[in-house]
Write a protein that holds these residues in place. Structure first.
Motif, short mmCIF file in Angstrom:
data_model
loop_
_atom_site.label_atom_id
_atom_site.label_comp_id
_atom_site.label_asym_id
_atom_site.label_seq_id
_atom_site.Cartn_x
_atom_site.Cartn_y
_atom_site.Cartn_z
N SER A 145 0.83 -1.20 0.00
CA SER A 145 0.00 0.00 0.00
C SER A 145 0.87 1.25 0.00
O SER A 145 0.43 2.33 0.40
N ARG A 146 2.12 1.10 -0.42
CA ARG A 146 3.08 2.20 -0.54
C ARG A 146 3.51 2.78 0.79
O ARG A 146 3.90 3.94 0.86
N ASP A 147 3.34 2.00 1.86
CA ASP A 147 3.82 2.51 3.13
C ASP A 147 5.13 1.82 3.48
O ASP A 147 5.70 1.10 2.66
N PHE A 148 5.56 2.01 4.70
CA PHE A 148 6.90 1.65 5.08
C PHE A 148 6.86 1.54 6.58
O PHE A 148 6.26 2.38 7.24
N ASP A 149 7.44 0.50 7.16
CA ASP A 149 7.42 0.42 8.63
C ASP A 149 8.78 0.03 9.16
O ASP A 149 9.23 -1.10 8.99
N LEU A 150 9.44 0.98 9.81
CA LEU A 150 10.75 0.70 10.40
C LEU A 150 10.64 0.29 11.85
O LEU A 150 11.63 -0.09 12.47
N SER A 151 9.44 0.34 12.41
CA SER A 151 9.33 0.15 13.86
C SER A 151 9.15 -1.31 14.25
O SER A 151 9.01 -1.62 15.43
N VAL A 152 9.14 -2.23 13.27
CA VAL A 152 8.80 -3.61 13.61
C VAL A 152 9.76 -4.25 14.60
O VAL A 152 9.34 -4.96 15.52
N GLY A 153 11.06 -4.02 14.43
CA GLY A 153 12.03 -4.63 15.34
C GLY A 153 11.76 -4.22 16.78
O GLY A 153 11.66 -5.07 17.68
N SER A 154 11.60 -2.92 16.99
CA SER A 154 11.33 -2.44 18.34
C SER A 154 10.04 -3.02 18.89
O SER A 154 9.95 -3.38 20.06
#
Ligand SMILES: Nc1ncnc2c1ncn2[C@@H]1O[C@H](COP(=O)(O)OP(=O)(O)OP(=O)(O)O)[C@@H](O)[C@H]1O
Ligand SMILES: Nc1ncnc2c1ncn2[C@@H]1O[C@H](COP(=O)(O)OP(=O)(O)OP(=O)(O)O)[C@@H](O)[C@H]1O
Ligand SMILES: O[C@@H]1[C@@H](O)[C@@H](O)CO[C@H]1O
Ligand SMILES: [Mg+2]
Ligand SMILES: [Mg+2]
Lengths: 316, 504, 304, 316
Positions: free
Chosen positions: D61-70
């Motif tokens: 959906s053209r998004d981005f998630d960098l917070s998964v690890g945390s």
């Protein structure tokens, strides 16, 4: 529109918000607005600031470069090892520039010519280059033989350390390139609409290769300065640099969707990151809380900028 | 006289589609040459080959007797060929002037001379009568204005061959006149113009010679357009005769279905009120930037309202929410196909079913069979030219994309009000009359229909009533019995317009 | 004047450094000076941290550097800011690789700690009556960290001297220094050598060895056939000892964050306030703690 | 087109290439194709695999998630601390799911409702959440009191450990959701053209919020399983997970420009990452060379896939 509002909501709005924040911090945080601290602050953002110059081009043309941290470390290593080996600092610097440039060139060719996704390509080179740095040094830092090498970072003009001058010079050069040259406009055009640019006769492939090659070169400059500052070549240096640099750029209004970039914005983005760090340490904020505060500052900065630009009512 | 531009045995295929097969024809120096054909016939493909953007599978192009071997757009420039593509090719983030100079910025040593940049463009635009500030960002312009900027590109350079792919599809009559004057000037200089259009009037007015394509093959070549009739061309294109394109059928209007009161928004500051009845087809006419599209977007909730209410069948429609509007029985087929219409990267089938699938997806789980049937139905009904319903919509020709978007809304259920912004933009004559048929049927079934069109003959031909907009206001509201071209145009033109002054 | 002392560490998230800070804070409370705690993960951060301390008007600082080769740079920066300098845990070296002997240091010898681990393992293996030559050794490695190499190599040298076969030492490289990475790498080693029934594990710290122990559990090797000895002795190890039944995590070599934190801070204070120069070199030793005696050992070291 | 060529170049081309590579590796690398090693391999990709399920939606959906690890680390911590505190594992799991979900929801609301850049937002939450995990645990690993918690990871069905079953179940569920539900199709449509989707009646804001919330929930599942595997909650767990997961997705053909995604692709991407790691360890490749090899494998995988798809002649 009142003139205050105009100022806040204009193109330079982020700069104005930043200036306000700066004044507030200066007044409230002890030891902040001293010459020493300012010079320390500026020195602390030299690596991010330098690399952000070309990252701005990279993002503006809708690309992405994760390999910058590794390239900085690698070219710093090369500079040290080559000047140790040859006994000539100049040769060391040249070797570093060549290596940085080659890494960038490889990125560019793979991405632009073979049309491989930039994220994956630079993630791959990020690992390969880091691996090379580790292999070259057997995982250990390499000390600098010739103390003259330190002078790069220690020397001063008019009381200001050389690395800061170099960063400032690069800001000016790349600001000029972005706004006033064919290269800059073509970069923005490619990011704004690659298809249209290609159809207008812009050589998109060559442009992208050049941008990555430049990025590599500039990383090498940052790497050399870093090695000189930390008086050794460190294979583990600058890990995670990529995210800081990209954040600084995005904070400064560079669009990840390409086409939008401004040097002043990037400078402000870089400074915001540096000041946040600096102030937290001055205020002796506990390490774990620093994470939270850093995150909040990022959020607030973009939120403010966003309020500003939706108030302006930009379309698209 | 020698033929200056020659196509010899050109073929081009895409996976599953033979877009062009063995096309040969030639064009005289200084001629305006028309290129016609149904949607998907291969017109844009031919132009793309000429532009150097893609290369042919077989055959060659000769200019002035020289075979062209160029393999990039730049080479084509060098050979004196400029192409204005069907889909706008502008960079929204750059200014008008920068867009016009893109690919060959003026200046020394890579440094742009920004004064020259702006001033030459200002001059050129004034010269050709385009009223746009060269330093505005293209992203701020309406589609029509963008189209004009795109056309200005063609005259910026001294080209030997200029190809225009449906340049007037988003222009109103006023802007079209500017374009036609330009074409006359270029022609006088000896430039060859290759002109693609679905509008027969324009073809007859402008062209000296004509080529008709059909299913990627050469259907006819007419070195002198004086020797052909409209009906002949239509039957060469479509393979049958169409006697009356509009085919207007009168209907009884019923109760009020759409009631708009005091509607205003940021780009439409003056409040607007009007009604549309069941079974009525209401047309909106106006020049580019008159505010028609903005008005319909406000009605639909695509943009935020500043004031006003919208009711469908007496029930207020929630503001700013297209999903709510659809649930209230209102749908909008937007004007900007590329930006607001097609969902790139997804199949025709998905593009059709995107909204209507909710009617047959219990608990949000799809019924692939039904979606396929739906797609097949509309592909057949609207004659979409495609190898398969699984084809990525981006691979369709412009007109066929437009048909798919229409199909999306025609497949929606329980529609009470259908708003179509430029319904037949880029659609061929044959398909046009079928689309009108569909509209009449829907209206006869009690639907209220709003049509926005910049083509005066179209609005006059198919609507029951025309509201003319001018500079964001309703300037006239004219029932079919009183339709009169001069009166409508007069209402559409702002008093200060130079064109208005000239015409009166 | 007000005394302000910086305490700069390389990995603030590590419990070890949390403890060092905690004990330094105790000294600060006792003597009434201000302690400024800064985390600096790389050379660049170290530079700005020192500048920052200078700007705040600190008089000296203690540092555990991210890399010992940063030595000359740190010394120069400290001088430029007129700050007194002491190092803790890891000792600075010059370009030639020799320790900078002028800088007072309190630390542990990585190799020595490693040797203690090796000794503990081979003692236990003997006690269990295994044949060292048939025992598999998992070397959970993180070779980009020089200290890690020194520790692991220290352990292995003792093991080899005690009859473990070089051919049975298997590298399990961690991609990151967390338990999951060690677990995944060790699992591969175990599966590759399914024939070996008895295993020992060494690594850079408790987390690394725990990963190896978890791997033995996941492939179904019983706890009595595994001897893992970690380094550190903080919560990760304590949690393991608190488990109702013994696991393959046999013990850990505890180093005392108390001395490192409290004493260095105190020494620095004395240096600044009273001009009393600290000893140039103090080396502390690690102490082995097992499931049944870890509380006593911790008390002994003054950690609890 | 010969049928072999068809197979290689078809939609499932990546899968075929992968299958070939798998066979080659099985034949050449000793100890690779054993039941034990396969189970170990699968277990090693559980975290990446699970998180990739929803990351696929996020990227599509053209998004981005960098917070998964945390988020993985944080929710693992929460699970352990809550079940220690309440004495109930179920409550611990619920608490973790709630926390994960809330993090995702916050991301979603900030990104979709306040229209803040996803990269910056999730970079911010990545730091904030990591900070919270560190603060909650004072930077220390938290041990699990009730050994039954370990059983989550240790228990087996038909000889296969539960985490692998859970991963497989999520693959199936999210594969179904992507291809056979309105939710999945809307996700892809938003990625293809957000504005057109909005005008076509897709509630883009709600959809994006849901996708992030789901991402958070799924991270919580991964976090709980990880805590159970390593028998403690570790605030430093799963650092850098975001890049691995995103690479696995992109490797599996998910387009960063949105609109293109397939579950089989993502599974293959995840497996490639896992196998690369596994084989390098089996072959005893030296740590520093592993960096280089890992990078090269990434490059080769996308290069092959690219050759394939340019041969097919996809446009755009
Ligand atoms: N890249 C592509 N991949 C697959 N098919 C394509 C591609 N480009 C064009 N086509 C197909 O080639 C045929 C010719 O298309 P073209 O765009 O030339 O039509 P056109 O005559 O310009 O139609 P229109 O009047 O609708 O613009 C169409 O069937 C179209 O679907
Ligand atoms: N993003 C924008 N920023 C500023 N002005 C805009 C923007 N978009 C449209 N406008 C202006 O708003 C006015 C109304 O435009 P609108 O598109 O509604 O006109 P229209 O009658 O539908 O004409 P068209 O045939 O171009 O669609 C025009 O003056 C146009 O230039
Ligand atoms: O990095 C280690 C740290 O983990 C702690 O064990 C103390 O010594 C340092 O060198
Ligand atoms: Mg066309
Ligand atoms: Mg319009």
């Amino acid at each position: 529109m009142s003139s205050l509002k105009k100022l806040l909501l204009g193109e330079q709005g982020l700069v104005v918000i930043f200036a306000l924040a700066f004044v507030i911090v200066s007044l409230t945080v002890p030891n902040f607005l001293t010459e020493r601290n300012m010079l320390g602050l500026l020195q602390s953002v030299v690596t991010i600031g330098i690399v952000a110059c070309t990252m701005m081009f990279c993002l503006a043309s809708r690309d992405f470069d994760l390999s910058v941290g590794s390239t900085v470390a690698f070219s710093g290593m090369v500079a040290v090892m080559a000047s140790n080996a040859t006994g000539s600092i100049i040769l060391g610097l040249l070797a570093a520039l060549v290596c940085g440039g080659v890494v960038g060139l490889v990125n560019g060719v793979v991405i632009a010519r073979f049309r491989i996704n930039a994220l994956i390509t630079t993630l791959a080179t990020m690992q390969i280059v880091r691996g090379l740095a580790l292999i070259a040094s057997d995982g250990r830092a390499v000390g600098i033989n010739d103390p003259a090498f330190y002078q790069l970072a220690l020397s001063k003009f008019f009381g200001v350390p050389t690395p800061i001058w170099i960063m400032a010079a690069l800001f000016i050069v790349f600001g000029f390139v972005l706004n006033r040259t064919v290269f800059g406009k073509n970069t923005l055009a490619i990011g704004g609409n690659p298809e249209a640019s290609r159809l207008a006769g812009v050589n998109v492939i060559t442009m992208r290769i050049w941008i990555f090659a430049l990025q590599g070169l500039v990383c090498a400059i940052a790497g050399v300065l870093l090695a000189s500052r930390i008086t050794s070549g460190q294979p583990n240096a600058a890990t995670g640099l990529e995210l800081s640099v990209i954040s600084a750029c995005v904070l400064g209004g560079v669009s990840l969707a390409g086409g939008r970039a401004a040097m002043t914005g990037v400078i402000v983005g870089v400074l915001i990151m540096g000041i946040a760090e600096n102030v937290m340490n001055l205020l002796n904020i506990q390490a774990f809380y620093q994470y939270v505060v850093r995150g909040l500052i990022l959020l607030i900065a973009v939120l403010l900028d966003n309020l500003r630009s939706t108030a302006v009512g930009r379309r698209g | 006289m020698t033929d200056f531009l020659q196509f010899n045995g050109i073929s081009k295929g895409y996976p599953g589609v033979q877009a062009l097969s063995d096309i040969s024809f030639s064009v005289r120096k200084g001629a305006v040459h028309g290129l016609m054909g149904e949607n998907g016939a291969g017109k844009s493909t031919l132009i793309r080959l000429l532009s150097g953007d893609q290369s042919a599978d077989a055959g060659e192009i000769r200019i002035d007797g020289q075979p062209q071997h160029y393999c990039s757009v730049r080479d084509a420039f060098q050979a004196g060929v400029i192409v204005i593509h069907q889909e706008l090719q502008l960079v929204p983030e750059l200014s008008v002037a920068e867009n016009l100079w893109l690919g060959r910025f003026p200046g020394k040593g890579g440094v742009i001379n920004s004064r020259t940049l702006i001033e030459t463009v200002r001059q050129k635009l004034a010269e050709i009568g385009i009223d746009v500030d060269p330093s505005t960002k293209v992203g701020q312009l309406s589609i029509g204005e963008r189209q004009m900027v795109e056309i200005a590109k063609a005259v910026m350079l001294d080209a030997r061959v200029i190809a225009l792919d449906e340049p007037t599809s988003s222009l109103s009559s006023r802007e079209s006149e500017i374009l036609f004057a330009l074409i006359a000037k270029l022609k006088a200089k000896g430039t060859i113009i290759l002109y693609v259009s679905h509008r027969l009037d324009e073809i007859f007015r402008l062209c000296d010679s004509l080529t008709v394509l059909r299913d990627g093959k050469l259907a006819a070549h007419h070195p002198d357009i004086g020797q052909v009739t409209r009906d002949q061309i239509i039957s060469e294109m479509v393979g049958r005769e169409i006697s009356n394109i509009w085919g207007y059928k009168p209907r009884e209007a019923g109760a009020v279905r759409l009631k708009v009161r005091d509607l205003s928004g940021s780009k439409l500051p003056v409040p607007i009120s009007f009604d549309v009845r069941a079974g009525e087809i209401l047309g909106f006419f106006g020049l580019i930037g008159a505010g028609r599209s903005e008005m319909t977007r406000l009605v639909y909730g695509a943009d935020s309202r500043r004031s006003g209410t919208v009711e469908v069948d007496g029930v207020k429609v929630a503001p700013d929410s297209p999903p709510q509007s659809i649930r209230s029985g209102m749908v909008l087929c937007p004007e900007d196909r590329k930006h607001d219409g097609i969902v790139q990267g997804r199949s025709i089938e998905e593009n059709i079913a995107i909204s209507s699938r909710r009617h047959f997806s219990p608990f949000g789980i799809l019924s692939p069979r039904k979606e396929a049937d739906l797609a097949d139905t509309f592909i057949a009904r609207l004659k979409v030219r495609t190898p398969s319903r699984k084809q990525d919509i981006i691979n369709l020709s412009g007109g066929n994309q437009q048909k798919v978007i229409l199909g999306r809304w025609l497949s929606e259920q329980g529609v009470k009000l259908l708003i179509i912004d430029e319904p037949t933009r880029g659609i061929d004559v044959g398909a046009k009359s079928e689309i009108y048929e569909i509209l009449y049927d829907l209206a006869a079934g009690g639907m209220a229909i709003v049509v926005i069109s910049s083509e005066l003959p179209e609005v006059m031909g198919i609507t029951d009533r025309i509201m003319v907009m001018c500079q964001g206001r309703v300037a006239a509201d004219i029932p079919r019995t009183e339709f009169d071209e001069r009166r409508i145009l007069a209402a559409a033109l702002p008093d200060t317009s130079p064109v208005a002054a000239a015409q009166s | 004047a007000d005394v302000k002392i910086g305490f700069v560490v390389k990995q603030p998230e590590e419990p070890w450094f949390q403890d060092e800070w905690k004990f330094a804070e105790v000294a600060a409370q006792e003597k009434g000076f201000t302690l400024v705690k800064i985390g600096a993960e790389d050379g660049e951060k170290v530079q700005s941290a020192i500048d920052n301390l200078g700007a705040q008007g600190a008089q000296g600082f203690i540092i555990c550097t991210p890399d010992v080769k940063l030595g000359p740079g740190i010394v120069a920066k400290a001088e430029a800011n007129q700050l007194k300098l002491m190092t803790v845990d890891d000792r600075l070296v010059g370009a030639d690789g020799n320790p900078l002997e002028d800088v007072p240091h309190m630390g542990i010898s990585a190799t020595k700690i490693g040797e203690a681990v090796g000794q503990a393992i081979s003692d236990e293996v003997k006690k269990r009556g295994w044949n060292p030559a048939e025992v598999g050794v998992i070397r959970v490695s993180y070779d980009q960290l020089p200290t890690a190499v020194d520790r692991v190599e220290g352990a292995l040298s003792v093991l080899k001297a005690n009859g473990f076969a070089a051919a049975n030492i298997f590298d399990a490289p961690q991609a990151k220094t967390d338990t999951e990475a060690a677990l995944n790498a060790s699992t591969t080693v175990l599966n590759k050598n399914a024939g070996i029934k008895q295993w020992v594990a060494v690594g850079l710290n408790d987390e690394a060895v725990l990963g190896a122990v978890r791997a033995t559990e996941s492939v179904g090797i019983a706890a009595e056939n595994v001897v893992g000895v970690g380094i550190g002795g903080a919560d990760s190890a304590i949690n393991e000892f608190k488990k109702p039944t013994a696991t393959g995590f046999f013990g850990t070599v505890i180093i005392s964050p108390k001395r490192h934190g409290y004493e260095t801070a105190l020494n620095m204070y004395e240096w600044i306030a009273n001009g009393k120069e600290p000893e140039k070199l103090i080396l502390t030793a690690g102490q082995l703690a097992l499931r049944d005696d870890y509380q006593a050992v911790r008390k002994d070291l003054g950690i609890e």
